[in-house]
Design an enzyme around this catalytic site. Structure first.
Site, short mmCIF file in Angstrom:
data_model
loop_
_atom_site.label_atom_id
_atom_site.label_comp_id
_atom_site.label_asym_id
_atom_site.label_seq_id
_atom_site.Cartn_x
_atom_site.Cartn_y
_atom_site.Cartn_z
N TRP A 64 -13.14 -6.83 35.96
CA TRP A 64 -14.10 -6.70 37.06
C TRP A 64 -15.25 -7.62 36.66
CZ3 TRP A 64 -19.21 -5.20 37.74
CH2 TRP A 64 -19.60 -4.97 39.06
N ASN A 83 -14.92 -5.25 27.54
CA ASN A 83 -15.42 -4.56 28.72
C ASN A 83 -16.90 -4.29 28.47
OD1 ASN A 83 -16.00 -2.76 30.79
ND2 ASN A 83 -14.98 -1.03 29.80
N GLU A 143 -23.22 9.14 53.34
CA GLU A 143 -21.86 8.97 52.81
C GLU A 143 -20.97 8.25 53.83
OE1 GLU A 143 -20.22 8.88 50.30
OE2 GLU A 143 -18.16 9.48 50.66
N GLU A 151 -18.04 -0.02 52.49
CA GLU A 151 -17.21 -0.45 51.36
C GLU A 151 -15.76 -0.71 51.77
OE1 GLU A 151 -16.88 2.36 48.09
OE2 GLU A 151 -16.87 4.04 49.46
N HIS A 158 -39.09 5.84 63.50
CA HIS A 158 -40.01 5.19 62.56
C HIS A 158 -39.51 3.82 62.15
CE1 HIS A 158 -42.36 8.81 62.41
NE2 HIS A 158 -41.25 9.49 62.21
N LYS A 194 -13.27 1.30 40.31
CA LYS A 194 -13.30 2.77 40.38
C LYS A 194 -14.23 3.36 39.34
CE LYS A 194 -11.65 6.62 42.03
NZ LYS A 194 -12.31 6.98 43.28
C1 F6R Z 1 -17.87 5.24 46.76
C2 F6R Z 1 -17.68 5.53 45.36
C3 F6R Z 1 -18.80 5.25 44.41
C4 F6R Z 1 -18.82 6.27 43.28
C5 F6R Z 1 -19.86 5.87 42.23
C6 F6R Z 1 -19.96 6.89 41.10
O1 F6R Z 1 -16.75 5.59 47.51
O2 F6R Z 1 -16.63 5.97 44.96
O3 F6R Z 1 -20.03 5.19 45.06
O4 F6R Z 1 -19.09 7.53 43.80
O5 F6R Z 1 -19.53 4.63 41.69
O6 F6R Z 1 -18.75 6.99 40.42
P1 F6R Z 1 -18.43 8.26 39.54
O7 F6R Z 1 -18.31 9.43 40.45
O8 F6R Z 1 -17.15 7.95 38.83
O9 F6R Z 1 -19.59 8.44 38.59
#
Ligand code: F6R
Length: 606
Positions: free
Chosen positions: A74, A98, A479, A486, A502, A601
């Site tokens: 990434w 990483n 959300e 995304e 506002h 992820k």
């Molecule tokens: C959006 C999403 C991200 C995660 C964020 C935190 O769909 O998945 O915004 O929620 O990167 O990740 P975690 O939960 O693994 O700390």
């Protein structure tokens, strides 16, 4: 971000490296590569894009070495092109990394002056040249690597191999997670136990500041000063089965549909369903006298925390300070004596959330973490772990982990309300009963996706989409907007409905889609007034509500009906429509639903 694997094996390891990388693709998928040692020579294959491109390259040009390292990237420094893909190597050393080497500019300048030519834009290449330079100075591989580590500032998980010794791999951790796997005459390295699950369940996690010398016969672990240290070897429960889509078109869709089941498992862990009572774990703190809870998390998990704030303040009269972890970690927030700090994370590895957790731990707070990955760093560093039982979440956009986080927070709010004397036995039964009905009611929503397909088609033409919600629906609006952005790459914003006039109302013109999350509760009329303001300016209202008589006279282009549920559970119910809207819009846009561009992820860098 980025996944690392390494194997000191007894036969060609390229196939197993790719197998392990497949299980780490959730960490990044810009490019991938592996390097092995064969006959005292290092050789590598790399490919831009998804792992399947690397697998194809390897099938045309196989690698036969018995020692190797692999990486799925990434991008942080340098474009996601093959040239920047890991491993980085020369004829002596190969490195996978990483994290972010923060002093890489300084190191790069120093090494360039010494005559090292940089082939990539990555920060990782500095590690390669540092180790090589130490070898040239006459140091043995282990010392060369150790000395290089002492020059690095920032976050790293590293795997290093040497052409001159195919029974050696160096591993180092400062920040991102790293696990050593122990097999029979084979030693493994991986960013997590899941990557190594097909090969071994015997796992040793490195802690921050640890580095290790791996050989086929085993591993020795040291601290940065070079003093040997012992870390426990545990039997990991990570499953070796690769999760499949179970007949669904995408992992995300499967995960959306799994919610009734995984929410049942999660609430059953925190409630006594037969007695209709909450059975929350002892947090080791007196909830009755607690003055405040600090909540911190990132992205979707932070929106779960925001819902938690509304619940805890309303039902337990417990003040909550909540912030996204990337801000919280640098805010120098004063902490109450004997306070409770709660962190929420699917992966349990998010760098900013980890930093916020450590800040609160250093500040003497009791630390609780709501996590989905039980073997994660966050779970290991917390005083109390509150697991979500969502199972592996493969789709990069969080769905079932989010609603399981909400489920744990709802149970916590009941437990805290009860402990603080604001929820009596009758109210407790009522709220527990409400939660137990959520899985069935969610299944009802999931039965018919036609309205969402239809709406998805319409939204593909939108340039901007607004989401509005008031009270506890505000975090769901946030959300919804995040999910749409995304997945479909359409610009979307979530607003508190009362904030509309506002500023954001200036965006409303003929045909702008405005998705309004409006439960039929005590704030309903107020939200409807805001909808009227949108309708008067030509906005297209999409109404997500359990209101039986529609939008109280306001013209809407679509009413996505929610079943009648207890207002306490409304955020859980409303999560499903906002997920389905994003999913179906993305499918119609033709984007990569499970692995949207530029995302990963697990975000283990700042
Ligand atoms: C959006 C999403 C991200 C995660 C964020 C935190 O769909 O998945 O915004 O929620 O990167 O990740 P975690 O939960 O693994 O700390």
């Amino acid at each position: 971000m980025c996944g690392i694997v390494g194997i000191l094996g007894t036969e060609a390891v390229a196939g197993d490296l790719v197998e392990a990388l497949k299980r780490l693709e959730y960490r990044g998928y810009d490019s991938a590569g592996i390097a092995t040692i064969e006959g005292g020579k290092l050789d590598r294959r790399r490919a831009e894009g998804k792992l399947k491109n690397l697998a194809l390259r390897l099938s045309n040009q196989p690698l036969q070495g018995r020692t190797g390292i692999g990486h799925t990237r990434w991008a942080t420094h340098g474009k996601p092109v093959e040239r920047n893909a890991h491993p980085h190597m020369n004829d002596k050393v190969a490195v996978v990394h990483n994290g972010i080497i923060e002093n890489f500019r300084e190191l790069r300048g120093e090494l360039t002056k010494k005559g090292y030519a940089f082939e990539t834009e990555t920060d990782t290449e500095t590690v390669l040249h540092l180790v090589t330079d130490n070898l040239k100075q006459g140091l043995k591989p282990v010392e060369a690597a150790h000395k290089a580590l002492s020059r690095l500032r920032g976050a790293y998980a590293l795997g290093i191999i040497f052409a001159a010794d195919d029974d050696l791999m160096i591993a180092a951790r400062q920040g991102p997670p790293l696990a050593i796997g122990h097999g029979e005459g084979v030693t493994y390295l991986g960013s997590d136990a899941i990557a190594l699950a097909p090969f071994t369940s015997k796992i040793t996690y490195l802690e921050d500041g640890d580095w290790a010398v791996l050989r086929r016969s085993g591993a020795e672990i040291f601290d940065l000063a070079g003093k040997p240290i012992t870390r426990p070897t545990i039997v990991s429960t990570a499953s070796s089965l690769t999760v499949d889509k179970g007949g669904y078109r995408h992992f995300m869709l499967k995960e959306i549909h799994q919610q009734p089941e995984v929410i049942s498992h999660t609430i059953a862990n925190y409630l006594d369903l037969a007695a209709g009572t909450v059975e929350f774990p002892d947090l080791g703190i007196d909830l009755k006298t607690l003055s405040r809870v600090t909540i911190s998390a990132c992205g979707t998990a932070s929106y779960a925390g925001l819902v938690g704030k509304y619940w805890l303040e309303r039902y337990a009269r417990l003040p909550v300070d909540i912030d996204v972890a990337s801000e919280y970690r640098y805010r120098e927030a004063p902490l109450p004596e004997n306070g409770l700090a709660l962190f929420i994370s699917q992966s349990g590895e998010t760098a900013d959330t980890m930093a916020a957790l450590r800040y609160c731990k250093d500040g003497g707070q009791r630390i609780a973490a709501i996590v989905n990955v039980r073997t994660s760093t966050m779970a290991r560093e917390s005083h109390v772990v509150l697991p979500t039982l969502a199972g592996p979440e493969i789709g990069v956009a969080s769905t079932k982990a989010f609603t399981c986080q909400l489920s744990v927070l709802a149970c916590f709010a009941i437990a805290a309300g009860k402990a603080r004397g604001h929820i009596g036995p009758e109210k407790e039964r009522e709220l527990v009963q409400a939660l137990t009905q959520v899985p069935r009611l969610m299944s009802d929503i999931l039965r018919d996706e036609k309205p969402y397909e239809h709406l998805g088609h319409r939204l593909t033409k939108a340039r901007d989409v607004l989401y509005l919600g008031r009270g506890i629906s505000f975090p769901i609006a946030l959300e919804g907007a995040l999910k749409l952005k995304e997945l479909s790459y359409i610009h979307a914003e979530g607003y508190a409905a009362g904030e509309l006039k506002h500023g954001p109302i200036a965006l409303i013109e003929e045909g702008v889609p405005v998705i309004v999350v409006a439960p039929h509760d005590e704030l309903f009329e107020k939200t409807v007034s805001n909808m009227q303001e949108v309708a008067a300016r030509g906005g297209d209202i999409i109404f997500v509500s359990d209101a039986e008589d529609g939008a109280a006279g306001c013209k809407v282009i679509e009413h996505l009906h929610l079943p009648k549920a207890h207002p306490f559970t409304h955020p859980l119910m409303a999560s499903i429509p906002v997920q389905l809207i994003s999913y179906h819009t993305a499918v119609q846009m033709g984007t990569d639903v499970d692995q949207p561009r530029n995302l990963a992820k697990s975000v283990t860098v700042e």
